[in-house]
Design a protein around this motif. Structure first.
Motif, PDB file in Angstrom:
ATOM      1  N   GLU A  40     -11.283  -0.859  -0.439  1.00  0.00           N
ATOM      2  CA  GLU A  40     -11.370  -2.032   0.476  1.00  0.00           C
ATOM      3  C   GLU A  40     -11.857  -1.608   1.866  1.00  0.00           C
ATOM      4  OE1 GLU A  40     -11.295  -4.866  -0.477  1.00  0.00           O
ATOM      5  OE2 GLU A  40     -10.273  -4.791  -2.592  1.00  0.00           O
ATOM      6  N   ASN A  45     -15.934   0.352   6.360  1.00  0.00           N
ATOM      7  CA  ASN A  45     -15.788   0.241   7.830  1.00  0.00           C
ATOM      8  C   ASN A  45     -17.135   0.891   8.293  1.00  0.00           C
ATOM      9  OD1 ASN A  45     -15.138   2.878   9.017  1.00  0.00           O
ATOM     10  ND2 ASN A  45     -13.263   2.489   7.417  1.00  0.00           N
ATOM     11  N   GLY A  48     -16.489   4.474  13.069  1.00  0.00           N
ATOM     12  CA  GLY A  48     -16.204   4.986  14.437  1.00  0.00           C
ATOM     13  C   GLY A  48     -14.706   5.362  14.586  1.00  0.00           C
ATOM     14  N   SER A 360      -9.020  -3.575  13.479  1.00  0.00           N
ATOM     15  CA  SER A 360     -10.450  -3.245  13.642  1.00  0.00           C
ATOM     16  C   SER A 360     -10.590  -1.873  13.918  1.00  0.00           C
ATOM     17  CB  SER A 360     -11.300  -4.192  14.564  1.00  0.00           C
ATOM     18  OG  SER A 360     -10.777  -3.874  16.136  1.00  0.00           O
TER      19      SER A 360
HETATM   20  C1  FAD Z   1     -16.799  -4.382   8.273  1.00  0.00           C
HETATM   21  C2  FAD Z   1     -15.609  -3.390   8.813  1.00  0.00           C
HETATM   22  C3  FAD Z   1     -15.898  -2.322  10.062  1.00  0.00           C
HETATM   23  C4  FAD Z   1     -14.943  -1.665  10.495  1.00  0.00           C
HETATM   24  N1  FAD Z   1     -15.195  -0.580  11.516  1.00  0.00           N
HETATM   25  C5  FAD Z   1     -14.190   0.135  11.913  1.00  0.00           C
HETATM   26  C6  FAD Z   1     -14.585   1.329  12.742  1.00  0.00           C
HETATM   27  O1  FAD Z   1     -15.779   1.506  13.057  1.00  0.00           O
HETATM   28  N2  FAD Z   1     -13.816   1.987  13.246  1.00  0.00           N
HETATM   29  C7  FAD Z   1     -12.370   1.753  12.809  1.00  0.00           C
HETATM   30  O2  FAD Z   1     -11.461   2.702  13.263  1.00  0.00           O
HETATM   31  N3  FAD Z   1     -12.106   0.685  12.088  1.00  0.00           N
HETATM   32  C8  FAD Z   1     -12.930  -0.190  11.460  1.00  0.00           C
HETATM   33  N4  FAD Z   1     -12.517  -1.039  10.693  1.00  0.00           N
HETATM   34  C9  FAD Z   1     -11.122  -1.223  10.521  1.00  0.00           C
HETATM   35  C10 FAD Z   1     -10.504  -0.302   9.153  1.00  0.00           C
HETATM   36  O3  FAD Z   1     -11.444   0.003   8.180  1.00  0.00           O
HETATM   37  C11 FAD Z   1      -9.343  -0.920   8.848  1.00  0.00           C
HETATM   38  O4  FAD Z   1      -8.282  -1.178  10.111  1.00  0.00           O
HETATM   39  C12 FAD Z   1      -8.606   0.260   7.918  1.00  0.00           C
HETATM   40  O5  FAD Z   1      -9.405   0.705   6.836  1.00  0.00           O
HETATM   41  C13 FAD Z   1      -7.376  -0.361   7.421  1.00  0.00           C
HETATM   42  O6  FAD Z   1      -6.852   0.693   6.400  1.00  0.00           O
HETATM   43  P1  FAD Z   1      -5.646   0.229   5.610  1.00  0.00           P
HETATM   44  O7  FAD Z   1      -5.282   1.614   4.871  1.00  0.00           O
HETATM   45  O8  FAD Z   1      -4.533  -0.236   6.282  1.00  0.00           O
HETATM   46  O9  FAD Z   1      -6.061  -0.982   4.567  1.00  0.00           O
HETATM   47  P2  FAD Z   1      -7.378  -0.949   3.225  1.00  0.00           P
HETATM   48  O10 FAD Z   1      -8.309   0.024   3.585  1.00  0.00           O
HETATM   49  O11 FAD Z   1      -7.410  -2.348   3.076  1.00  0.00           O
HETATM   50  O12 FAD Z   1      -6.363  -0.437   2.221  1.00  0.00           O
HETATM   51  C14 FAD Z   1      -5.259  -1.123   1.494  1.00  0.00           C
HETATM   52  C15 FAD Z   1      -5.286  -0.731   0.168  1.00  0.00           C
HETATM   53  O13 FAD Z   1      -4.288  -1.560  -0.401  1.00  0.00           O
HETATM   54  C16 FAD Z   1      -4.636  -1.919  -1.791  1.00  0.00           C
HETATM   55  N5  FAD Z   1      -3.726  -2.962  -2.297  1.00  0.00           N
HETATM   56  C17 FAD Z   1      -3.522  -4.004  -1.914  1.00  0.00           C
HETATM   57  N6  FAD Z   1      -2.742  -4.801  -2.583  1.00  0.00           N
HETATM   58  C18 FAD Z   1      -2.279  -3.919  -3.639  1.00  0.00           C
HETATM   59  C19 FAD Z   1      -1.481  -4.081  -4.596  1.00  0.00           C
HETATM   60  N7  FAD Z   1      -0.800  -5.443  -5.119  1.00  0.00           N
HETATM   61  N8  FAD Z   1      -1.261  -2.980  -5.741  1.00  0.00           N
HETATM   62  C20 FAD Z   1      -1.832  -1.695  -5.274  1.00  0.00           C
HETATM   63  N9  FAD Z   1      -2.810  -1.662  -4.208  1.00  0.00           N
HETATM   64  C21 FAD Z   1      -3.114  -2.914  -3.305  1.00  0.00           C
HETATM   65  C22 FAD Z   1      -5.885  -2.123  -1.723  1.00  0.00           C
HETATM   66  O14 FAD Z   1      -6.916  -2.112  -2.756  1.00  0.00           O
HETATM   67  C23 FAD Z   1      -6.602  -1.381  -0.543  1.00  0.00           C
HETATM   68  O15 FAD Z   1      -7.263  -0.213  -1.099  1.00  0.00           O
HETATM   69  C24 FAD Z   1     -13.525  -1.882  10.195  1.00  0.00           C
HETATM   70  C25 FAD Z   1     -13.176  -2.811   8.939  1.00  0.00           C
HETATM   71  C26 FAD Z   1     -14.359  -3.423   8.464  1.00  0.00           C
HETATM   72  C27 FAD Z   1     -14.170  -4.454   7.223  1.00  0.00           C
END
Ligand code: FAD
Length: 399
Positions: A40, A45, A48, A360
């Motif tokens: 996801e 992303n 950066g 973000s």
């Molecule tokens: C287009 C884009 C550009 C971005 N650019 C940047 C950037 O340049 N620099 C930066 O610092 N950040 C950037 N971000 C933000 C950054 O990607 C996110 O803030 C960060 O990846 C969030 O990480 P996370 O682990 O919280 O969530 P995620 O990476 O979404 O991970 C959550 C995981 O939980 C899993 N999950 C959900 N529900 C369940 C369930 N019921 N059972 C099992 N697994 C589950 C999902 O499958 C997922 O893999 C960007 C985001 C996007 C979309």
């Protein structure tokens, strides 16, 4: 089915970093991810990272950005994981007189508080980034910005966690959660039941639905970000590239209300500002993105938004105006409604923690968010900087 002391839901950067640091503390930890690692936002992303330095009185933002930078260095340089990490520095293009005055004041304020940042003339900017537009009013240079490959980096944290003794289970979707009479958790997945004493929610934009399984309301809003890439080119762009337009807009109106997080690019369907970030990847693709829109769990690409973003990028790096778009993609960012991270213990249930709301900037903040969460769980003491991200401020019983 295997039991562990600590079970983490989510294999994005927040979850895998928490697993890695808990395993390094010698704790028995398992992670459940419904897809692949980095499937996801953490794999979608821009890549950066970094910030403006530690400053004279480091706050949570400084810890998350600068602490994560140190963890990226540790994994790649000391532990030998290839993450395509480099401390590239960042350049922010300034388009108008008002933006110039805003950025000039910001640089003065940063410096007087011990942070790092410089105001450059276009000529100075072009000495370090030859493709920067000579016709802009100036650029802000941020030496502590960096970049890394999102998929390789997130997978590196998962591999480091495995090397340190954590169990990483992909293809495991959490379907329901039961709290037993003794306060332990029984987590049902599509591969059976997993039991643990401590549960960590690191489910990114899906923290809301996972919270509902526990009878809790976690105010995380899924916000769509979208990106586009050119074909691969020889090296032309060396820094993280951004624009001052959005930060200038948000400085007078961050667009938030009771249900809308701050600093989105759209209010409903209407564009509010243009946001920009991009870089050139090691494989040669030039990538840009920036839009942040609250559309629920809709991931679809909005071609108009991509064209607006491409126009914005061309104003800072004119060479991209003539390059065809080779591919586009999108992902969901976990924005908290008040805009601040949600990291720490949820006091409404026993031994329940969350690492989310990284919005973000979670790729660049996730490594340290995971370390702080792991330290909290391991020691049972809240690291002082997490007072700012205390889940008690916003996580409530579901109605
Ligand atoms: C287009 C884009 C550009 C971005 N650019 C940047 C950037 O340049 N620099 C930066 O610092 N950040 C950037 N971000 C933000 C950054 O990607 C996110 O803030 C960060 O990846 C969030 O990480 P996370 O682990 O919280 O969530 P995620 O990476 O979404 O991970 C959550 C995981 O939980 C899993 N999950 C959900 N529900 C369940 C369930 N019921 N059972 C099992 N697994 C589950 C999902 O499958 C997922 O893999 C960007 C985001 C996007 C979309």
């Amino acid at each position: 089915m295997p039991d562990s002391d600590i079970l983490i839901i989510g294999g994005g950067i927040a979850g895998v970093s928490t697993a890695f640091h808990l395993a390094e503390h010698g704790r028995s930890v398992a992670l459940l991810e419904r897809g692949e690692i980095a499937s996801e936002a953490s794999g979608q992303n821009m890549g950066g990272l970094g910030g403006a330095g530690w400053g004279n009185a480091p706050d949570l933002l400084a810890y998350l950005t600068m602490g994560s930078l140190e963890i990226f260095k540790r994994l790649q340089i000391d532990l030998g994981h290839d993450m395509e990490f480099r401390l590239s520095g960042g350049l922010t293009g300034i388009h108008t007189e008002d933006q110039y005055n805003f950025i000039r004041d910001r640089v003065l304020s940063l410096k007087s508080n011990g942070f790092e940042g410089e105001l450059l003339t276009p000529r100075e900017a072009r000495a370090i980034e030859p493709e920067a537009n000579p016709d802009l009013l100036g650029y802000m240079y941020a030496p502590k910005r960096g970049q890394a490959d999102p998929v390789k980096s997130t997978q590196a944290f998962a591999n480091a966690a495995r090397n340190a003794g954590a169990t990483i289970n992909t293809g495991h979707e959490v379907l329901s959660i039961e709290i037993r009479a003794d306060g332990t958790y029984a987590v049902q997945t599509n591969h059976g039941e997993y039991n643990s004493e401590t549960l960590v929610i690191a489910a990114g934009a899906w923290c809301g639905p996972v919270g509902q399984m526990l009878g809790l309301r976690i105010p995380i809003v899924p916000v769509r970000g979208q990106m586009w890439a050119t074909e691969s080119l020889p090296p032309r762009i060396f820094h993280d590239i951004s624009s001052a337009e959005s930060s200038f807009t948000w400085s007078s109106d961050n667009g938030s209300d009771d249900t809308t997080p701050p600093e989105l690019t759209h209010k409903g369907d209407q564009r509010f500002t243009r946001h920009l970030y991009g870089r050139q990847r090691k494989n040669g693709e030039i990538i840009f993105g920036g839009d942040r829109q609250d559309l629920g769990y809709d991931f679809g690409i909005d071609a108009t938004g991509i064209e607006v973003n491409r126009g914005h990028a061309s104003e800072v790096v004119p060479l991209v105006a003539d390059l065809p778009i080779a591919r586009t993609w999108s992902g969901l960012m976990p924005f908290s409604v008040d805009g601040s991270p949600i990291i720490g213990k949820i006091p409404l249930r026993d031994n329940l923690h969350i690492v989310s709301g990284l919005a973000s900037a979670g790729f660049g903040k996730g490594p340290m968010a995971g370390k702080l969460a792991a330290d909290y769980i391991h020691t049972s003491h809240m690291p002082h900087v997490l007072a700012e991200s205390d889940p008690a401020r916003c996580v409530t019983e579901a109605e």
